[in-house]
Motif scaffolding. Structure first.
Motif, PDB file in Angstrom:
ATOM      1  N   ASP A 227       0.805  -1.226   0.000  1.00 42.69           N
ATOM      2  CA  ASP A 227       0.000   0.000   0.000  1.00 42.69           C
ATOM      3  C   ASP A 227       0.836   1.274   0.000  1.00 42.69           C
ATOM      4  O   ASP A 227       0.305   2.372   0.090  1.00 42.69           O
ATOM      5  CB  ASP A 227      -0.937  -0.001   1.215  1.00 42.69           C
ATOM      6  CG  ASP A 227      -0.177  -0.045   2.544  1.00 42.69           C
ATOM      7  OD1 ASP A 227       1.076  -0.195   2.520  1.00 42.69           O
ATOM      8  OD2 ASP A 227      -0.831   0.067   3.597  1.00 42.69           O
TER       9      ASP A 227
ATOM     10  N   ASN B 180       1.775   6.587  -0.811  1.00 37.69           N
ATOM     11  CA  ASN B 180       0.681   5.662  -1.133  1.00 37.69           C
ATOM     12  C   ASN B 180      -0.046   6.038  -2.415  1.00 37.69           C
ATOM     13  O   ASN B 180      -1.145   5.565  -2.680  1.00 37.69           O
ATOM     14  CB  ASN B 180      -0.310   5.607   0.025  1.00 37.69           C
ATOM     15  CG  ASN B 180      -1.053   6.926   0.213  1.00 37.69           C
ATOM     16  OD1 ASN B 180      -0.651   7.959  -0.334  1.00 37.69           O
ATOM     17  ND2 ASN B 180      -2.138   6.898   0.994  1.00 37.69           N
TER      18      ASN B 180
ATOM     19  N   PRO C  43      -1.544   6.413  -6.145  1.00 38.33           N
ATOM     20  CA  PRO C  43      -1.775   5.539  -7.301  1.00 38.33           C
ATOM     21  C   PRO C  43      -0.616   5.682  -8.284  1.00 38.33           C
ATOM     22  O   PRO C  43      -0.086   6.786  -8.478  1.00 38.33           O
ATOM     23  CB  PRO C  43      -3.082   6.057  -7.894  1.00 38.33           C
ATOM     24  CG  PRO C  43      -3.770   6.754  -6.756  1.00 38.33           C
ATOM     25  CD  PRO C  43      -2.665   7.355  -5.941  1.00 38.33           C
TER      26      PRO C  43
ATOM     27  N   ARG D  39      -0.998   0.520  -8.884  1.00 32.93           N
ATOM     28  CA  ARG D  39      -1.869   0.731  -7.739  1.00 32.93           C
ATOM     29  C   ARG D  39      -2.983   1.654  -8.225  1.00 32.93           C
ATOM     30  O   ARG D  39      -2.734   2.801  -8.602  1.00 32.93           O
ATOM     31  CB  ARG D  39      -1.099   1.363  -6.583  1.00 32.93           C
ATOM     32  CG  ARG D  39      -1.952   1.598  -5.324  1.00 32.93           C
ATOM     33  CD  ARG D  39      -1.164   2.308  -4.227  1.00 32.93           C
ATOM     34  NE  ARG D  39      -0.045   1.514  -3.754  1.00 32.93           N
ATOM     35  CZ  ARG D  39       1.225   1.890  -3.840  1.00 32.93           C
ATOM     36  NH1 ARG D  39       1.525   3.080  -4.380  1.00 32.93           N
ATOM     37  NH2 ARG D  39       2.199   1.132  -3.387  1.00 32.93           N
ATOM     38  N   LYS D  40      -4.198   1.181  -8.223  1.00 31.53           N
ATOM     39  CA  LYS D  40      -5.290   1.912  -8.874  1.00 31.53           C
ATOM     40  C   LYS D  40      -5.882   3.034  -8.032  1.00 31.53           C
ATOM     41  O   LYS D  40      -6.504   3.944  -8.578  1.00 31.53           O
ATOM     42  CB  LYS D  40      -6.394   0.936  -9.296  1.00 31.53           C
ATOM     43  CG  LYS D  40      -5.981   0.019 -10.446  1.00 31.53           C
ATOM     44  CD  LYS D  40      -7.161  -0.756 -10.990  1.00 31.53           C
ATOM     45  CE  LYS D  40      -6.796  -1.533 -12.246  1.00 31.53           C
ATOM     46  NZ  LYS D  40      -7.954  -2.253 -12.839  1.00 31.53           N
ATOM     47  N   SER D  41      -5.701   2.993  -6.714  1.00 34.09           N
ATOM     48  CA  SER D  41      -6.217   4.064  -5.856  1.00 34.09           C
ATOM     49  C   SER D  41      -5.273   4.237  -4.676  1.00 34.09           C
ATOM     50  O   SER D  41      -4.470   3.343  -4.368  1.00 34.09           O
ATOM     51  CB  SER D  41      -7.631   3.757  -5.363  1.00 34.09           C
ATOM     52  OG  SER D  41      -7.659   2.547  -4.617  1.00 34.09           O
TER      53      SER D  41
ATOM     54  N   ALA E 122      -4.191   1.506  -1.993  1.00 32.96           N
ATOM     55  CA  ALA E 122      -4.644   0.180  -2.408  1.00 32.96           C
ATOM     56  C   ALA E 122      -3.448  -0.762  -2.553  1.00 32.96           C
ATOM     57  O   ALA E 122      -2.289  -0.342  -2.616  1.00 32.96           O
ATOM     58  CB  ALA E 122      -5.399   0.272  -3.720  1.00 32.96           C
ATOM     59  N   THR E 123      -3.739  -2.039  -2.595  1.00 36.02           N
ATOM     60  CA  THR E 123      -2.683  -3.036  -2.751  1.00 36.02           C
ATOM     61  C   THR E 123      -2.166  -3.029  -4.190  1.00 36.02           C
ATOM     62  O   THR E 123      -2.948  -3.016  -5.144  1.00 36.02           O
ATOM     63  CB  THR E 123      -3.211  -4.436  -2.405  1.00 36.02           C
ATOM     64  OG1 THR E 123      -3.656  -4.442  -1.044  1.00 36.02           O
ATOM     65  CG2 THR E 123      -2.135  -5.490  -2.593  1.00 36.02           C
ATOM     66  N   THR E 124      -0.865  -3.039  -4.334  1.00 36.23           N
ATOM     67  CA  THR E 124      -0.253  -3.051  -5.662  1.00 36.23           C
ATOM     68  C   THR E 124      -0.520  -4.379  -6.362  1.00 36.23           C
ATOM     69  O   THR E 124      -0.454  -5.450  -5.764  1.00 36.23           O
ATOM     70  CB  THR E 124       1.265  -2.822  -5.552  1.00 36.23           C
ATOM     71  OG1 THR E 124       1.494  -1.578  -4.897  1.00 36.23           O
ATOM     72  CG2 THR E 124       1.916  -2.812  -6.918  1.00 36.23           C
ATOM     73  N   GLU E 125      -0.824  -4.283  -7.636  1.00 29.94           N
ATOM     74  CA  GLU E 125      -1.024  -5.456  -8.484  1.00 29.94           C
ATOM     75  C   GLU E 125       0.054  -5.463  -9.558  1.00 29.94           C
ATOM     76  O   GLU E 125       0.750  -4.472  -9.773  1.00 29.94           O
ATOM     77  CB  GLU E 125      -2.411  -5.422  -9.130  1.00 29.94           C
ATOM     78  CG  GLU E 125      -3.559  -5.307  -8.131  1.00 29.94           C
ATOM     79  CD  GLU E 125      -4.890  -5.105  -8.826  1.00 29.94           C
ATOM     80  OE1 GLU E 125      -5.358  -6.045  -9.500  1.00 29.94           O
ATOM     81  OE2 GLU E 125      -5.452  -3.997  -8.707  1.00 29.94           O
TER      82      GLU E 125
END
Length: 501
Positions: free
Chosen positions: A64, A110, A112, A129-131, A134-137
């Motif tokens: 995050d 943190n 995006p 990280r879309k927001s 949020a958890t990184t993908e």
């Protein structure tokens, strides 16, 4: 590690004549550590080599929040970020130390973000990280050890293109990542260990704004970079940039200047002063990018549009400028080569509703048709010994490089791959062939448009597997004419970009 950083410092001093800490950050506006890094990061720009040396600490770019060193500028709209890059030292403290390109909504830890990341163990991935918080993908690329890294934004879609230098791009994409209109873009390094720092070197760094969707071809143009490419290393240098279109640099045999076309006029570009001067061509002022110097460098052939004669007409003029002499009586006729003895010209002509390659005396006279296959034949060029003519042909369904004897006999394919290959140019020493390759799924075989992702590829004249020597945003006008330096070591070409906002 300290020795390596000192070595880079000394190399920068030797290349520029001044300590690297006194230099600015090149095309970027700022640098800083993002997140609670225990050790400060640094970044320097080496103008002599146009390289960026970035050192960063930080525990990770993941979960995050992030910790890393960032070299950045703000951009709006769509863009393409490109670099060749590598971490210093084959082995670091952590396998997942990482570097690459990053786009962020803010400099908050943190924020995006989307990043094209190359890891110390070779893992290559598109991370996002879309927001906020949020958890990184991530989406991993199939290849590892990529040293060519490109990240492109189109609206809310981000496309990572990565390769081991010399090989085609692998493409990975993520959609629906809204970072806002204005974002931070830049280079990053993360040590993946709070107690150490790691260093990466980035070269051939390019920021480009692609053509907007509504751009009208041949009426609206992007800006241009005149670049020199060292063929052996693949290193690139931008030597001149303009906001309008310049096309098809043609290297003079004395090695001191280039010739290119812009807005219908011809220009001589002095490599010492890096300044252009208009080359007089009388009343012929609608010149396109199909111009070529004679082998001895004393004469220049032009292709210039004349509507009442059917389009482009071939002319010749002294290489220093003067009053052109009309060679072809009608168009379309697009010039591509002089014979080594200066007695003949090769041009692509549309006759009988098809484009074929023709030979005509350099003083004017009867046209001789050399190709008869259905489909576009174009880009013909003599080898320096006059034994062959290389050209590109769409007769098989994809545009490939072919060759034939000077009388048109023994026509045979030289390339057979999936790309659409255009404009073969033979090195002055007769050993190598460089040409432009469009991606098959982006461009029709018979088309060579502006403003596409293209490759410059190199292969031995004796045959073999082509190797990519430059990854370019360009196309039409990039390398239409013979662009080799007289010593066969460098190639001049054009890359493109709209204004960066």
């Amino acid at each position: 590690m300290k020795f390596r950083v000192l070595l880079l410092f000394l190399l920068g001093y030797l290349a520029t004549g001044s300590p690297v800490f006194a230099q600015q950050l090149g095309i970027f506006d700022g640098q800083q550590d993002v997140g609670a890094t225990a050790r400060p990061g640094t970044a320097t720009y080496l103008p002599g080599t146009q390289q960026y040396v970035v050192t960063g600490a930080g525990a990770n770019i993941w979960a995050d929040h992030d910790e890393f060193h960032y070299v950045y500028k703000k951009l709006t709209g769509d863009f393409i970020l490109y670099a060749r890059a590598g971490l210093v030292g084959w082995r670091g403290a952590e396998a997942h130390r990482k570097m690459g390109w990053m786009v962020r909504q803010s400099l908050a830890p943190n924020s995006p973000q989307v990043s094209a990341a190359e890891h110390g163990d070779g893992l290559t991935s598109l991370q996002y990280r879309k927001s906020a918080g949020a958890t990184t993908e991530e989406t991993r690329a199939a290849i590892t050890q990529a040293d060519v890294i490109q990240l492109e934004r189109t609206g809310t879609t981000y496309t990572m293109r990565v390769a081991q230098f010399g090989q085609p791009f692998e493409v990975v994409q993520v959609a629906n990542v809204d970072l806002g209109r204005e974002v931070y873009v830049g280079l990053f390094v993360c040590a993946h260990n709070a107690d150490v720092t790691e260093t990466a070197v980035f070269r051939d760094v390019r920021l480009a704004a692609p053509a907007p969707a509504g751009l009208v071809a041949y009426q609206q143009y992007l800006g241009s970079h005149l670049e020199l490419l060292d063929v052996a290393s693949g290193s690139r240098e931008i030597i001149y940039s303009v906001p309008n279109s310049i096309q098809a640099p043609n290297w003079r045999p004395d090695g001191k200047s280039l010739i290119y076309n812009s807005d219908g006029l011809m220009y001589n570009f002095d490599l010492a002063t890096r300044q252009p001067a208009m080359l007089p061509t009388g009343d012929v002022k609608n010149n396109n990018n199909d111009h070529v110097l004679a082998f001895g460098g004393k004469m220049l052939g032009l292709s210039s549009g004349v509507d009442k004669l059917g389009g482009s007409i071939v002319y010749t003029v002294p290489a220093s400028g003067g009053t052109p002499r009309q060679i072809t009586p009608r168009g379309p006729s697009y010039l591509h080569s002089w014979s080594p003895d200066g007695k003949a010209l090769l041009f692509t002509g549309q006759r009988n509703n098809d484009f074929d390659i023709y030979r005509v005396p350099a003083s004017g006279g009867k046209e001789v048709r050399l190709t008869t296959a259905q489909g576009l034949d174009d880009g013909a060029e003599y080898t320096p010994d006059g034994q062959y003519i290389y050209f590109n042909s769409a007769r098989t369904g994809t545009m490939q490089i072919w060759r034939m004897r000077p009388d048109g006999s023994q026509q045979e394919a030289v390339t057979t791959g999936e790309f659409n290959d255009w404009f073969p140019h033979i090195s002055p020493d007769g050993k190598s062939l460089v040409f432009l390759s469009f991606l098959k799924d982006e461009v029709a075989a018979s088309d060579h448009p502006f403003y596409k992702h293209v490759y410059l590829r190199l292969m031995p004249i004796s045959g073999g597997q082509p190797k990519i020597i430059a990854y370019v945003y360009g196309g039409q006008g990039t390398i239409n004419t013979p662009s080799w330096s007289p010593d066969s070591k460098r190639v001049a070409f054009i890359s493109n970009s709209g204004p960066l906002n």
